[in-house]
Design a protein around this motif. Structure first.
Motif, PDB file in Angstrom:
ATOM      1  N   ARG A  19       0.819  -1.221   0.000  1.00  0.00           N
ATOM      2  CA  ARG A  19       0.000   0.000   0.000  1.00  0.00           C
ATOM      3  C   ARG A  19       0.849   1.265   0.000  1.00  0.00           C
ATOM      4  NH1 ARG A  19      -2.427  -3.307   3.741  1.00  0.00           N
ATOM      5  NH2 ARG A  19      -1.483  -2.159   5.449  1.00  0.00           N
ATOM      6  N   LEU A  20       2.126   1.139  -0.297  1.00  0.00           N
ATOM      7  CA  LEU A  20       3.039   2.277  -0.208  1.00  0.00           C
ATOM      8  C   LEU A  20       2.554   3.487  -1.005  1.00  0.00           C
ATOM      9  CD1 LEU A  20       5.713   3.499   0.750  1.00  0.00           C
ATOM     10  CD2 LEU A  20       6.765   2.539  -1.289  1.00  0.00           C
ATOM     11  N   ALA A  21       2.191   3.282  -2.254  1.00  0.00           N
ATOM     12  CA  ALA A  21       1.755   4.410  -3.087  1.00  0.00           C
ATOM     13  C   ALA A  21       0.540   5.100  -2.479  1.00  0.00           C
ATOM     14  CB  ALA A  21       1.458   3.947  -4.507  1.00  0.00           C
ATOM     15  N   GLY A  22      -0.426   4.313  -2.055  1.00  0.00           N
ATOM     16  CA  GLY A  22      -1.620   4.887  -1.448  1.00  0.00           C
ATOM     17  C   GLY A  22      -1.326   5.585  -0.138  1.00  0.00           C
ATOM     18  N   ASN A  23      -0.400   5.012   0.637  1.00  0.00           N
ATOM     19  CA  ASN A  23      -0.021   5.614   1.917  1.00  0.00           C
ATOM     20  C   ASN A  23       0.696   6.940   1.736  1.00  0.00           C
ATOM     21  OD1 ASN A  23      -1.100   3.462   3.341  1.00  0.00           O
ATOM     22  ND2 ASN A  23       0.839   2.412   3.563  1.00  0.00           N
ATOM     23  N   LEU A  24       1.293   7.159   0.595  1.00  0.00           N
ATOM     24  CA  LEU A  24       1.945   8.437   0.302  1.00  0.00           C
ATOM     25  C   LEU A  24       1.004   9.403  -0.421  1.00  0.00           C
ATOM     26  CD1 LEU A  24       5.399   7.095  -0.905  1.00  0.00           C
ATOM     27  CD2 LEU A  24       4.885   8.189   1.273  1.00  0.00           C
ATOM     28  N   ARG A  82       3.107  18.428  -5.561  1.00  0.00           N
ATOM     29  CA  ARG A  82       3.790  17.750  -4.467  1.00  0.00           C
ATOM     30  C   ARG A  82       4.978  17.005  -5.030  1.00  0.00           C
ATOM     31  NH1 ARG A  82       1.103  20.760  -1.902  1.00  0.00           N
ATOM     32  NH2 ARG A  82      -0.493  20.258  -0.393  1.00  0.00           N
ATOM     33  N   GLU A  83       5.949  16.673  -4.176  1.00  0.00           N
ATOM     34  CA  GLU A  83       7.142  15.956  -4.603  1.00  0.00           C
ATOM     35  C   GLU A  83       7.274  14.639  -3.850  1.00  0.00           C
ATOM     36  OE1 GLU A  83      10.449  18.457  -3.714  1.00  0.00           O
ATOM     37  OE2 GLU A  83      10.332  19.471  -5.644  1.00  0.00           O
ATOM     38  N   LEU A  84       7.869  13.681  -4.493  1.00  0.00           N
ATOM     39  CA  LEU A  84       8.211  12.418  -3.850  1.00  0.00           C
ATOM     40  C   LEU A  84       9.597  12.594  -3.238  1.00  0.00           C
ATOM     41  CD1 LEU A  84       7.495   9.483  -3.345  1.00  0.00           C
ATOM     42  CD2 LEU A  84       8.524   8.922  -5.552  1.00  0.00           C
ATOM     43  N   ARG A  85       9.683  12.489  -1.921  1.00  0.00           N
ATOM     44  CA  ARG A  85      10.967  12.667  -1.232  1.00  0.00           C
ATOM     45  C   ARG A  85      11.269  11.441  -0.421  1.00  0.00           C
ATOM     46  NH1 ARG A  85      10.938  18.666   1.279  1.00  0.00           N
ATOM     47  NH2 ARG A  85       9.742  19.627  -0.355  1.00  0.00           N
ATOM     48  N   HIS A 104       4.611  11.310 -10.841  1.00  0.00           N
ATOM     49  CA  HIS A 104       3.745  12.036 -11.789  1.00  0.00           C
ATOM     50  C   HIS A 104       2.451  12.473 -11.111  1.00  0.00           C
ATOM     51  CE1 HIS A 104       1.373  13.058 -15.311  1.00  0.00           C
ATOM     52  NE2 HIS A 104       0.481  12.166 -14.913  1.00  0.00           N
ATOM     53  N   LEU A 105       1.823  11.554 -10.377  1.00  0.00           N
ATOM     54  CA  LEU A 105       0.573  11.892  -9.700  1.00  0.00           C
ATOM     55  C   LEU A 105       0.801  13.005  -8.671  1.00  0.00           C
ATOM     56  CD1 LEU A 105      -1.108   8.425  -9.089  1.00  0.00           C
ATOM     57  CD2 LEU A 105      -1.766  10.171 -10.741  1.00  0.00           C
ATOM     58  N   LEU A 106       1.858  12.875  -7.899  1.00  0.00           N
ATOM     59  CA  LEU A 106       2.153  13.898  -6.901  1.00  0.00           C
ATOM     60  C   LEU A 106       2.453  15.247  -7.552  1.00  0.00           C
ATOM     61  CD1 LEU A 106       4.288  11.775  -4.435  1.00  0.00           C
ATOM     62  CD2 LEU A 106       1.999  12.708  -4.017  1.00  0.00           C
ATOM     63  N   ALA A 107       3.197  15.235  -8.632  1.00  0.00           N
ATOM     64  CA  ALA A 107       3.539  16.478  -9.328  1.00  0.00           C
ATOM     65  C   ALA A 107       2.297  17.164  -9.884  1.00  0.00           C
ATOM     66  CB  ALA A 107       4.533  16.209 -10.449  1.00  0.00           C
ATOM     67  N   SER A 108       1.296  16.384 -10.238  1.00  0.00           N
ATOM     68  CA  SER A 108       0.084  16.971 -10.807  1.00  0.00           C
ATOM     69  C   SER A 108      -0.684  17.791  -9.774  1.00  0.00           C
ATOM     70  CB  SER A 108      -0.807  15.893 -11.428  1.00  0.00           C
ATOM     71  OG  SER A 108      -1.378  15.082 -10.417  1.00  0.00           O
ATOM     72  N   ILE A 109      -0.359  17.601  -8.480  1.00  0.00           N
ATOM     73  CA  ILE A 109      -0.974  18.429  -7.443  1.00  0.00           C
ATOM     74  C   ILE A 109       0.093  19.209  -6.665  1.00  0.00           C
ATOM     75  CG2 ILE A 109      -3.115  17.122  -7.199  1.00  0.00           C
ATOM     76  CD1 ILE A 109      -1.842  15.694  -4.758  1.00  0.00           C
ATOM     77  N   LYS A 168      -2.508   9.526  -0.650  1.00  0.00           N
ATOM     78  CA  LYS A 168      -3.713  10.045  -0.003  1.00  0.00           C
ATOM     79  C   LYS A 168      -3.418  11.195   0.957  1.00  0.00           C
ATOM     80  CE  LYS A 168      -7.941   8.694   2.321  1.00  0.00           C
ATOM     81  NZ  LYS A 168      -8.739   7.558   2.796  1.00  0.00           N
ATOM     82  N   PRO A 169      -2.448  11.076   1.861  1.00  0.00           N
ATOM     83  CA  PRO A 169      -2.164  12.222   2.738  1.00  0.00           C
ATOM     84  C   PRO A 169      -1.742  13.479   1.969  1.00  0.00           C
ATOM     85  CG  PRO A 169      -1.094  10.248   3.574  1.00  0.00           C
ATOM     86  CD  PRO A 169      -1.636   9.927   2.215  1.00  0.00           C
ATOM     87  N   ALA A 170      -0.963  13.292   0.914  1.00  0.00           N
ATOM     88  CA  ALA A 170      -0.534  14.445   0.107  1.00  0.00           C
ATOM     89  C   ALA A 170      -1.744  15.098  -0.560  1.00  0.00           C
ATOM     90  CB  ALA A 170       0.476  14.009  -0.942  1.00  0.00           C
TER      91      ALA A 170
END
Length: 69
Positions: free
Chosen positions: A11-16, A66-69, A59-64, A18-20
């Motif tokens: 669930r890693l992707a979802g765990n990152l 946000r960054e993956l860190r 890509h999903l995070l960037a569309s809102i 959804k909160p973002a």
């Protein structure tokens, strides 16, 4: 790796994501439109039913904005 740890990894992707998304006050529909994906795909990712590669998650995070860190 035990069962609970495996579940967290699955669930890693979802765990990152959804909160973002919630922090940015963005609905699943708005995220889907911004990333040009189906709203059902966002729901599947956030529930852990669908997995993403790191570039896809970024890509999903960037569309809102946000960054993956």
């Amino acid at each position: 790796m035990g069962p609970s740890q495996r579940g967290q990894v699955e669930r890693l992707a979802g765990n990152l994501l959804k909160p973002a998304r919630l922090e940015g006050d963005v609905s699943q529909r708005e995220l889907a439109e911004a990333a040009n994906v189906a709203e059902s795909a966002i729901a599947e990712i956030e529930s852990g039913a669908r997995q993403l590669s790191l570039p896809e998650l970024a890509h999903l995070l960037a569309s809102i904005d946000r960054e993956l860190r």
